[in-house]
Design a protein around this motif. Sequence first.
Motif, short mmCIF file in Angstrom:
data_model
loop_
_atom_site.label_atom_id
_atom_site.label_comp_id
_atom_site.label_asym_id
_atom_site.label_seq_id
_atom_site.Cartn_x
_atom_site.Cartn_y
_atom_site.Cartn_z
N GLU A 28 0.85 -1.19 0.00
CA GLU A 28 0.00 0.00 0.00
C GLU A 28 0.89 1.24 0.00
O GLU A 28 1.80 1.37 0.82
N LEU A 29 0.62 2.14 -0.93
CA LEU A 29 1.52 3.26 -1.19
C LEU A 29 1.64 4.21 -0.01
O LEU A 29 2.75 4.59 0.38
N ARG A 30 0.54 4.63 0.58
CA ARG A 30 0.59 5.69 1.58
C ARG A 30 1.30 5.23 2.85
O ARG A 30 2.09 5.98 3.44
N GLN A 31 1.03 4.02 3.28
CA GLN A 31 1.71 3.48 4.45
C GLN A 31 3.21 3.33 4.18
O GLN A 31 4.05 3.62 5.03
N HIS A 32 3.53 2.90 2.97
CA HIS A 32 4.94 2.73 2.61
C HIS A 32 5.65 4.08 2.56
O HIS A 32 6.82 4.20 2.97
N ALA A 33 4.96 5.11 2.09
CA ALA A 33 5.54 6.45 2.06
C ALA A 33 5.89 6.91 3.47
O ALA A 33 6.94 7.53 3.69
N LEU A 34 5.03 6.61 4.43
CA LEU A 34 5.32 6.97 5.82
C LEU A 34 6.55 6.22 6.32
O LEU A 34 7.40 6.79 7.01
N GLN A 35 6.67 4.96 5.97
CA GLN A 35 7.84 4.19 6.39
C GLN A 35 9.13 4.78 5.83
O GLN A 35 10.15 4.88 6.53
N VAL A 36 9.09 5.19 4.58
CA VAL A 36 10.28 5.79 3.97
C VAL A 36 10.56 7.15 4.59
O VAL A 36 11.72 7.52 4.82
N LEU A 37 9.52 7.92 4.91
CA LEU A 37 9.69 9.21 5.57
C LEU A 37 10.43 9.04 6.90
O LEU A 37 11.20 9.91 7.31
N CYS A 38 10.20 7.93 7.57
CA CYS A 38 10.82 7.68 8.88
C CYS A 38 12.28 7.27 8.78
O CYS A 38 12.99 7.29 9.80
N LEU A 39 12.76 6.90 7.61
CA LEU A 39 14.16 6.50 7.46
C LEU A 39 15.07 7.69 7.77
O LEU A 39 14.78 8.83 7.40
N THR A 40 16.17 7.41 8.45
CA THR A 40 17.08 8.49 8.84
C THR A 40 18.29 8.62 7.95
O THR A 40 18.91 9.68 7.88
N ASP A 41 18.66 7.54 7.26
CA ASP A 41 19.86 7.56 6.42
C ASP A 41 19.54 8.15 5.05
O ASP A 41 18.65 7.66 4.35
#
Length: 268
Positions: A2-15
Amino acid sequence: MELRQHALQVLCLTDPEQKSAAALDMQAQAATFLIATDAVIKAPEAQALPGRPERPELRHHTAVARRSPATAEGRAVLIHAIAHIEFNAINLALDAIWRFPGMPEQFYLDWLRVAAEEAKHFRLLRDHLRQHLGHDYGDFSAHQGLWSMCEKTAHDITARMALVPRTLEARGLDATPLIQHKLRSVGTSDALAAVAILDIILAEEVGHVAIGNHWYGWLCARQGLDPVAHYAELVARHEAPRPKPPLNSAARRAAGFTEAELLWLQQG
């Protein structure tokens, strides 16, 4: 996926490397994503948004280094500042995808494209810092002005479209030709290579601002709002900066600004 949930996960990446790679990968797989357009997605409570690296050190914009591009160190500071803007722009696009439910599927696909192109810009600039200037992202301090406006508009999608892509990012349309002129005047191989990168960025940023203009107009039409009058109200409410002259009127027209909007901006 699911795109929107995945976008949030990528937003949380710090590197930064992982985040930019993930944004590009999302765009490459865009056709395989489901889009939960009406789902309300909640950010993880323990995660501060956006995910960011320990460096660069974030300071008030008045305390951020500024040096002449006539020196290699000054050009490194300049390219680093632009790279930081592009890194923040990845976050801004990802945030628009997950945060706002109830939009047409094309809205989410548009911002996915923006996230990927901002990731490409960030990587071009980071590679330039490393290969030509002996520096890396994080070597200089930076400010967080773009994300501050993101936070101010977190609960109003119309304000977000008005004040991030078509205000803050549109300032880049005005500033880039002036930066390119300074770099051409320096004339070194690294400066001219930076000009070529900025050509790519400017062309694609016109498209990003156009996306913001399109969805701002769409939202105003849906709510029965006059776009020019409501924009003036939002600028005042959220203390958004006015553009510094000269405006790049040709680029702004290409990005969908109307003559009435350009007139209002020039009267500032």
